[in-house]
Write an enzyme that holds these catalytic residues in place. Sequence first.
Site, PDB file in Angstrom:
ATOM      1  N   LYS A  78     -41.783 -17.634  77.027  1.00 45.59           N
ATOM      2  CA  LYS A  78     -40.505 -17.797  78.859  1.00 45.59           C
ATOM      3  C   LYS A  78     -39.810 -19.092  79.595  1.00 45.59           C
ATOM      4  CE  LYS A  78     -42.868 -16.300  83.308  1.00 45.59           C
ATOM      5  NZ  LYS A  78     -44.022 -16.141  84.264  1.00 45.59           N
ATOM      6  N   SER A 153     -44.623 -11.816  86.337  1.00 50.02           N
ATOM      7  CA  SER A 153     -43.031 -12.359  86.282  1.00 50.02           C
ATOM      8  C   SER A 153     -42.616 -12.496  84.806  1.00 50.02           C
ATOM      9  CB  SER A 153     -42.629 -14.126  87.301  1.00 50.02           C
ATOM     10  OG  SER A 153     -43.780 -14.736  86.397  1.00 50.02           O
ATOM     11  N   SER A 177     -48.851 -12.912  86.543  1.00 49.18           N
ATOM     12  CA  SER A 177     -47.838 -12.651  85.370  1.00 49.18           C
ATOM     13  C   SER A 177     -47.849 -12.643  84.046  1.00 49.18           C
ATOM     14  CB  SER A 177     -46.775 -14.269  85.824  1.00 49.18           C
ATOM     15  OG  SER A 177     -46.132 -13.735  87.276  1.00 49.18           O
TER      16      SER A 177
HETATM   17  N1  GLN Z   1     -46.638 -11.322  91.079  1.00 54.54           N
HETATM   18  C1  GLN Z   1     -47.267 -12.152  91.613  1.00 54.54           C
HETATM   19  C2  GLN Z   1     -46.172 -12.955  92.538  1.00 54.54           C
HETATM   20  O1  GLN Z   1     -45.055 -12.448  93.263  1.00 54.54           O
HETATM   21  C3  GLN Z   1     -47.749 -13.508  90.420  1.00 54.54           C
HETATM   22  C4  GLN Z   1     -46.839 -14.001  90.336  1.00 54.54           C
HETATM   23  C5  GLN Z   1     -47.095 -15.100  88.317  1.00 54.54           C
HETATM   24  O2  GLN Z   1     -48.501 -14.682  88.525  1.00 54.54           O
HETATM   25  N2  GLN Z   1     -46.442 -16.044  88.681  1.00 54.54           N
HETATM   26  O3  GLN Z   1     -46.617 -13.661  93.031  1.00 54.54           O
END
Ligand code: GLN
Length: 470
Positions: A78, A153, A177
């Site tokens: 990532k 994400s 994410s």
């Molecule tokens: N979807 C969640 C958010 O928008 C989780 C993001 C993450 O785990 N980095 O914050």
Amino acid sequence: MSELSNLTIQKARTLLDSKELGAVELAKFYLENINDKNKELNVFLEVYDDVLKNAEEAQKVIDAGGAGELTGIPLAIKDNILIRGKKASSASKILENYRAIYTATAAQKLLDQNAIFLGRTNMDEFAMGGSTENSAFGVTKNPLDPTRVSGGSSGGSAASVAGNMALGALGSDTGGSVREPASFCGMVGLKPTYGSVSRYGLMAMGSSLDVIGPITKTVSDAEIIFNTIKGKDKMDSTSIDIENSKLKIENFKIGVPYHILDGDGIDADTKKNIEESVKKLKNLGYEIQDISLPNIDKALAVYYIVMPAEVSSNLARFDGIKYGLSVEGENLLEVYKKSRGEGFGSEARRRIILGTYILSAGYYDSYYGKAMQARKKISEEFKDAFGKVDAILTPTTPFPAWKIGEKKTPLENYLADVFTVAANIVGCPAISLPFGLSRTNNMPLGVQLMSSHSNENILFEIGKKFLNEN
Ligand code: GLN
């Protein structure tokens, strides 16, 4: 070699060790797939130029009989995890040309085994989102249906594995994410116990929530990566060693908080899928218990207070002076304002503003203070639950991958996190397992298993049985 499409890390290991497959040949297969698909799907932001050279090195290690479990295994990483000398942008304009000056501990542990990093994957900017639609560099399309999102994400990481563009990938999970994109792409995603994988070299989002985790095709592969990257690290004072002892219990009890399925906004298919997974778990011999987590419905609200508060302070370092983009201004304050205004996308700006407000004098107690009280309460309730059951089953998400552009408001996006955020608030491990398909759109569904701190082994044990891996 079309049979390479069915490879897992485990199978590749056997082929590499028996010399039926060479590390260079394997790396080339993935590079070709990336070449064929990346233009359309936008999974990798960059493919590294040293892949074949590193594969040759890995082959030497294999030939010398010194291979570890991940030697020669092509992986994706990532874009918020650092590798010295390589770009890492967190999919943000503000870090578009930033090059890392050190390597993340988790990445280093993989490099120590001569795993091959193919390239860095697309993500929601600074990991804020659940669809990769918040990337400054365009959305990542779902390899199973390119009209749909790949989740986020870590959308690029999940799509890289699902689209046979890597054998496994590293993601980061602050509120889901790793698990949500894994579920949207039909993959396995593990959010480890908070602290069990060092955060050194992971760009911080919410420091009390963030953890690096693997996305793979199988539970066994997730276990292999986790066992390689975990462990206490002197560069991260919150990191811990976790016991990896053999499990003594075999007949785990699994709790299902059925009451969380009562709410609106959960797909009928998703609810049905929990029934199906309960049936399967019962058939495998597990005892299922209806459990109550009275305040779990507050977890989303707690997350969307704690996370932006931490985001606002973590992202203060991007000031146009120390890193990345710097926009000229009349004076220092103007440089700050212009660099941040132009460098951050709208979701990042929204969360920074929200977090700054939450932490400001006069509001701190009513928002952050309350959220911390609720966080404690939810943690206690999980502790109680784990006194009665070994694992907790929920859906990973309330619905499968949506159409690109379909969700218009921030709140609609945030609701996708309703089942995943609790594990981050509590710090316990959680895994998303691909199970079932949506009858409305044929997209994969995922179920989530959570266990108490440092008990990843329970998740691996149940997960492997559940996915018929042994
Ligand atoms: N979807 C969640 C958010 O928008 C989780 C993001 C993450 O785990 N980095 O914050």
